[in-house]
Design a protein around this motif. Structure first.
Motif, PDB file in Angstrom:
ATOM      1  N   UNK A 107       0.704  -1.169   0.050  1.00 26.95           N
ATOM      2  CA  UNK A 107       0.038  -0.014   0.130  1.00 26.95           C
ATOM      3  C   UNK A 107       0.803   1.356   0.066  1.00 26.95           C
ATOM      4  N   UNK A 108       0.522   2.129  -0.962  1.00 24.67           N
ATOM      5  CA  UNK A 108       1.227   3.500  -1.097  1.00 24.67           C
ATOM      6  C   UNK A 108       0.245   4.541  -0.428  1.00 24.67           C
ATOM      7  N   UNK A 109       0.563   5.233   0.429  1.00 17.78           N
ATOM      8  CA  UNK A 109      -0.061   6.601   0.702  1.00 17.78           C
ATOM      9  C   UNK A 109       0.935   7.788   0.637  1.00 17.78           C
ATOM     10  N   UNK A 110       0.721   8.439  -0.545  1.00 19.87           N
ATOM     11  CA  UNK A 110       1.463   9.394  -0.939  1.00 19.87           C
ATOM     12  C   UNK A 110       0.836  10.891  -0.776  1.00 19.87           C
ATOM     13  N   UNK A 111       1.202  11.749   0.231  1.00 20.24           N
ATOM     14  CA  UNK A 111       0.641  12.878   0.521  1.00 20.24           C
ATOM     15  C   UNK A 111       1.726  13.860   0.000  1.00 20.24           C
ATOM     16  N   UNK A 112       1.156  15.014  -0.855  1.00 24.78           N
ATOM     17  CA  UNK A 112       1.948  16.112  -1.156  1.00 24.78           C
ATOM     18  C   UNK A 112       1.330  17.513  -1.137  1.00 24.78           C
ATOM     19  N   UNK A 113       2.082  18.312  -0.924  1.00 27.56           N
ATOM     20  CA  UNK A 113       1.507  19.771  -1.150  1.00 27.56           C
ATOM     21  C   UNK A 113       2.601  20.594  -2.009  1.00 27.56           C
ATOM     22  N   UNK A 114       1.833  21.228  -2.971  1.00 21.05           N
ATOM     23  CA  UNK A 114       2.904  21.915  -3.887  1.00 21.05           C
ATOM     24  C   UNK A 114       2.755  23.628  -3.467  1.00 21.05           C
ATOM     25  N   UNK A 115       3.878  24.002  -3.621  1.00 23.83           N
ATOM     26  CA  UNK A 115       3.893  25.539  -3.396  1.00 23.83           C
ATOM     27  C   UNK A 115       2.998  26.254  -4.074  1.00 23.83           C
ATOM     28  N   UNK A 116       3.047  27.617  -3.855  1.00 26.84           N
ATOM     29  CA  UNK A 116       2.266  28.614  -4.490  1.00 26.84           C
ATOM     30  C   UNK A 116       0.882  28.784  -4.095  1.00 26.84           C
ATOM     31  N   UNK A 117       0.584  28.282  -3.132  1.00 26.59           N
ATOM     32  CA  UNK A 117      -0.917  28.714  -2.451  1.00 26.59           C
ATOM     33  C   UNK A 117      -2.141  27.708  -3.372  1.00 26.59           C
ATOM     34  N   UNK A 118      -2.858  28.837  -3.573  1.00 25.63           N
ATOM     35  CA  UNK A 118      -4.069  28.539  -4.340  1.00 25.63           C
ATOM     36  C   UNK A 118      -3.687  27.836  -5.934  1.00 25.63           C
ATOM     37  N   UNK A 119      -2.780  28.402  -6.427  1.00 23.59           N
ATOM     38  CA  UNK A 119      -2.475  28.141  -7.799  1.00 23.59           C
ATOM     39  C   UNK A 119      -1.785  26.785  -7.739  1.00 23.59           C
ATOM     40  N   UNK A 120      -1.042  26.400  -6.504  1.00 23.25           N
ATOM     41  CA  UNK A 120      -0.521  25.008  -6.571  1.00 23.25           C
ATOM     42  C   UNK A 120      -1.576  24.158  -6.239  1.00 23.25           C
ATOM     43  N   UNK A 121      -2.512  24.421  -5.498  1.00 23.15           N
ATOM     44  CA  UNK A 121      -3.625  23.350  -5.347  1.00 23.15           C
ATOM     45  C   UNK A 121      -4.346  23.134  -6.566  1.00 23.15           C
ATOM     46  N   UNK A 122      -4.470  24.219  -7.291  1.00 21.37           N
ATOM     47  CA  UNK A 122      -5.086  23.913  -8.754  1.00 21.37           C
ATOM     48  C   UNK A 122      -4.461  23.178  -9.405  1.00 21.37           C
ATOM     49  N   UNK A 123      -3.073  23.503  -9.679  1.00 19.50           N
ATOM     50  CA  UNK A 123      -2.009  22.661 -10.405  1.00 19.50           C
ATOM     51  C   UNK A 123      -2.154  20.889 -10.168  1.00 19.50           C
ATOM     52  N   UNK A 124      -2.296  20.838  -8.628  1.00 16.52           N
ATOM     53  CA  UNK A 124      -2.342  19.418  -7.835  1.00 16.52           C
ATOM     54  C   UNK A 124      -3.619  18.840  -8.802  1.00 16.52           C
ATOM     55  N   UNK A 125      -4.719  19.435  -8.501  1.00 15.06           N
ATOM     56  CA  UNK A 125      -6.057  19.192  -9.083  1.00 15.06           C
ATOM     57  C   UNK A 125      -6.260  18.783 -10.322  1.00 15.06           C
ATOM     58  N   UNK A 126      -5.661  19.708 -11.374  1.00 17.25           N
ATOM     59  CA  UNK A 126      -5.881  19.729 -12.817  1.00 17.25           C
ATOM     60  C   UNK A 126      -4.751  18.737 -13.275  1.00 17.25           C
ATOM     61  N   UNK A 127      -3.586  18.588 -12.716  1.00 19.17           N
ATOM     62  CA  UNK A 127      -2.629  17.779 -13.648  1.00 19.17           C
ATOM     63  C   UNK A 127      -1.688  17.057 -12.558  1.00 19.17           C
ATOM     64  N   UNK A 128      -1.372  17.335 -11.396  1.00 14.25           N
ATOM     65  CA  UNK A 128      -0.142  16.734 -10.899  1.00 14.25           C
ATOM     66  C   UNK A 128      -0.521  15.362 -10.155  1.00 14.25           C
ATOM     67  N   UNK A 129      -1.718  15.520  -9.478  1.00 12.85           N
ATOM     68  CA  UNK A 129      -2.056  14.224  -8.887  1.00 12.85           C
ATOM     69  C   UNK A 129      -2.129  12.805  -9.975  1.00 12.85           C
ATOM     70  N   UNK A 130      -2.687  13.334 -11.038  1.00 12.62           N
ATOM     71  CA  UNK A 130      -2.726  12.076 -12.047  1.00 12.62           C
ATOM     72  C   UNK A 130      -1.390  11.908 -12.468  1.00 12.62           C
TER      73      UNK A 130
END
Length: 154
Positions: A107-130
């Motif tokens: 089992x892998x549980x990979x948690x991450x947070x991108x820099x740049x606040x809301x822009x980073x969160x949007x990048x995670x949702x749109x691209x980085x998580x996939x």
């Protein structure tokens, strides 16, 4: 914080799977698409608790360094990796191993947070998580193959 949860069922004993998951050479082989290489800290063999490794890899067209440390390990059931330096604001990766009907559930549980606040969160949702889910799935396949290989101890 974004999170990825993966389960990989491997037809091999728990110790073999555990060791395969922390093998530096196998990690480099499994991430050859991104040219990942251990360049500092533990650069070969099996990584242990409190050891660091600095990885150099090409992600999204850019070479990046990521320094990680194994902050906890309970052989052969779990080890946890955190980022000390790198492109993420934070990164925490739990590797869990459970015996089940003669096989091992990794089992892998990979948690991450991108820099740049809301822009980073949007990048995670749109691209980085996939992108990272695909990277981890591709990384897990050679672990599965190596652990299940003929002549492997169960």
């Amino acid at each position: 914080m974004s999170a990825i949860y993966l389960e990989t069922l491997i037809n091999a004993g728990i110790q073999r799977v555990f060791d395969s998951a922390r093998d530096i050479e196998l990690h480099q082989k499994s991430t050859s698409k991104t040219h990942e290489k251990a360049i500092a800290g533990r650069t070969s063999g099996l990584i242990e608790e409190n050891e660091t490794v600095t990885w150099r890899a090409k992600h999204l067209g850019i070479y990046q360094n990521l320094m990680t440390k194994i902050i906890s390990m309970e052989k052969p059931y779990q080890f946890t990796v955190v980022m000390l330096k790198g492109a993420f604001q934070s990164m925490h990766h739990q590797h869990l191993f459970k015996e089940t009907e003669g096989k091992t559930l990794m089992i892998d549980i990979f948690e991450f947070e991108s820099p740049l606040g809301i822009i980073g969160k949007l990048f995670n949702t749109v691209f980085l998580t996939h992108y990272l889910r695909t990277f981890l799935l591709e990384r897990n396949e050679p672990i599965k193959v190596a652990a299940e290989s003929s002549g492997a101890e169960k």
